[in-house]
Design an enzyme around this catalytic site. Structure first.
Site, short mmCIF file in Angstrom:
data_model
loop_
_atom_site.label_atom_id
_atom_site.label_comp_id
_atom_site.label_asym_id
_atom_site.label_seq_id
_atom_site.Cartn_x
_atom_site.Cartn_y
_atom_site.Cartn_z
N HIS A 72 0.83 -1.22 0.00
CA HIS A 72 0.00 0.00 0.00
C HIS A 72 0.86 1.26 0.00
O HIS A 72 0.43 2.30 -0.46
CB HIS A 72 -0.95 -0.01 1.20
CG HIS A 72 -2.08 -0.97 1.06
ND1 HIS A 72 -3.37 -0.70 1.45
CD2 HIS A 72 -2.13 -2.23 0.55
CE1 HIS A 72 -4.16 -1.73 1.19
NE2 HIS A 72 -3.42 -2.68 0.66
N GLY A 78 5.00 5.97 -4.82
CA GLY A 78 6.30 5.36 -4.51
C GLY A 78 6.49 5.08 -3.04
O GLY A 78 5.68 5.44 -2.19
N HIS A 193 -0.06 -13.13 -0.37
CA HIS A 193 -1.27 -13.65 0.27
C HIS A 193 -1.07 -15.06 0.80
O HIS A 193 -2.02 -15.72 1.17
CB HIS A 193 -2.46 -13.57 -0.69
CG HIS A 193 -2.92 -12.16 -0.97
ND1 HIS A 193 -3.72 -11.81 -2.02
CD2 HIS A 193 -2.67 -11.00 -0.30
CE1 HIS A 193 -3.95 -10.50 -2.00
NE2 HIS A 193 -3.31 -9.99 -0.97
#
Ligand code: HEM
Length: 329
Positions: A72, A78, A193
């Site tokens: 995130h 950036g 994940h």
């Protein structure tokens, strides 16, 4: 005259060295060991690693927290520490960031480094170093990262445009493609994940209103998994919205391993964007490769994380080195 020429030559050399150090873009480059010798005798990377280890030992989900934070952070303007800023209208307040965690470990590392060498180590480097150390503690490979990032004086919620959980493989690869990452890198990155969890609210559309049809469950989900989610973990009542579903099987959800890809082969991907990587022929071969070769994901995952960690960084004299990570100086 001779001395003027010598001075001129010396000045030219200094300028050449400066240009080399700054690189062609006018900003300095990231470097391995950027903080060596800059923190009053402390080994910055060892300090970060020590604190991450202590937190890992008492709060294992930090591997998931930090990996998600790096994602995130780096995809929005950036890897610049923008996500860490508190206050109304900052990146942190954008809806997809409300469930990001791990700010406390970053703050703890920053406090310790400020105590040892004030104003030297950026918050953006701390995020990348801490994630690197967490990945290794979670069973992933140890890898080197370049440092020298600086913190941006901008953090704006309206900049936050993250991929949606329902993204098709094409949408997901296009999103990362815009950041300079290949489809292969993208499939590697979503391997993050392999750790952590999602809230039931995110997968309820797959369970109860697939394709917009009330009561329909995604036929592309392993029926035995759908049964467990519907009957035990995420029953169809609002009260279950905040229940957690592991993104990989529970026994593997704290481990950085390739089991996530094996689950995709078995239609057990939890988020639609995960399962879509297997459903789409253009990325399925990558999932198969990573699922079928134990160790390949471990050795390649760092490459994708490193690419992500170098997206649009500030260096040299750009931005600032914050005193605390949640406020601009
Ligand atoms: C198409 C791209 C992606 C989408 C749509 C996506 C979406 C999500 C969603 C919806 C959650 C659950 C949030 C919640 O319910 O609180 C989640 C969790 C997570 N994501 Fe992603 N993600 C993507 C890519 C990535 C990448 C590239 C990384 C890291 C490199 C990452 C790391 C994580 C981790 C570790 C968690 C678990 C967090 C925790 O347990 O607290 N994700 N992601």
């Amino acid at each position: 005259m001779a001395s003027a020429a010598r001075n001129g030559a010396a000045a030219l050399m200094v300028m050449t060295v400066a240009v080399l150090a700054l690189g062609t873009g006018g900003s300095a480059q990231l470097q391995y060991g950027f903080y060596k010798g800059k923190c009053n005798g402390s080994d910055v990377e060892a300090v970060v690693q020590g604190i991450v280890k202590t937190w890992f030992q008492r709060q294992n989900p930090i591997v998931a927290y930090l990996l998600r934070m790096q994602f995130h952070e780096c995809v929005i303007n950036g890897c610049d520490g923008g996500l860490l800023i508190d206050g109304p209208g900052t990146e942190k307040t954008a809806p997809p960031n409300l469930s990001v965690k791990g700010y406390d470990v970053i703050a703890a590392i920053k406090a310790e480094l400020e105590r040892r060498c004030p104003g030297v180590v950026s918050c953006s480097d701390i995020q990348i170093l801490a994630t690197r150390d967490a990945v290794a503690l979670g069973g992933g490979a140890a890898y080197s990262v370049r440092t020298g990032r600086r913190d941006r004086r901008r953090s704006t919620a309206s900049d936050v445009k993250l991929p949606a959980p329902e993204y098709t493989a094409q949408q997901t690869t296009a999103y990362y493609g815009r950041l300079g990452l290949s489809a292969f890198d993208t499939v590697l990155l979503l391997g993050a994940h392999t750790v952590g969890a999602t809230h039931c609210s995110v997968i309820k559309p797959r369970l109860y209103s697939y394709g917009g049809k009330v009561g329909a469950t995604d036929p592309g989900m392993d029926p035995s998994y759908a049964f467990v989610y519907k009957n035990y973990v995420c029953p169809n009542v609002a009260a279950s919205d905040n229940n957690l579903v592991f993104l990989d099987d529970q026994w593997s959800a704290g481990k950085v391993d390739n089991h996530y890809y094996r689950n995709l082969q078995l239609r057990r991907g939890v988020l639609p964007c995960d399962q879509n990587l297997y459903n789409d022929g253009s990325t399925r071969w990558i999932v198969d490769l990573l699922a079928n070769n134990t160790g390949l994901f471990t050795s390649l995952f760092p490459q994708a994380l490193i690419k992500l960690s170098e997206v649009n960084v500030l260096t040299g004299t750009q931005g600032e080195i914050r005193k605390v990570c949640n406020k601009f100086n």
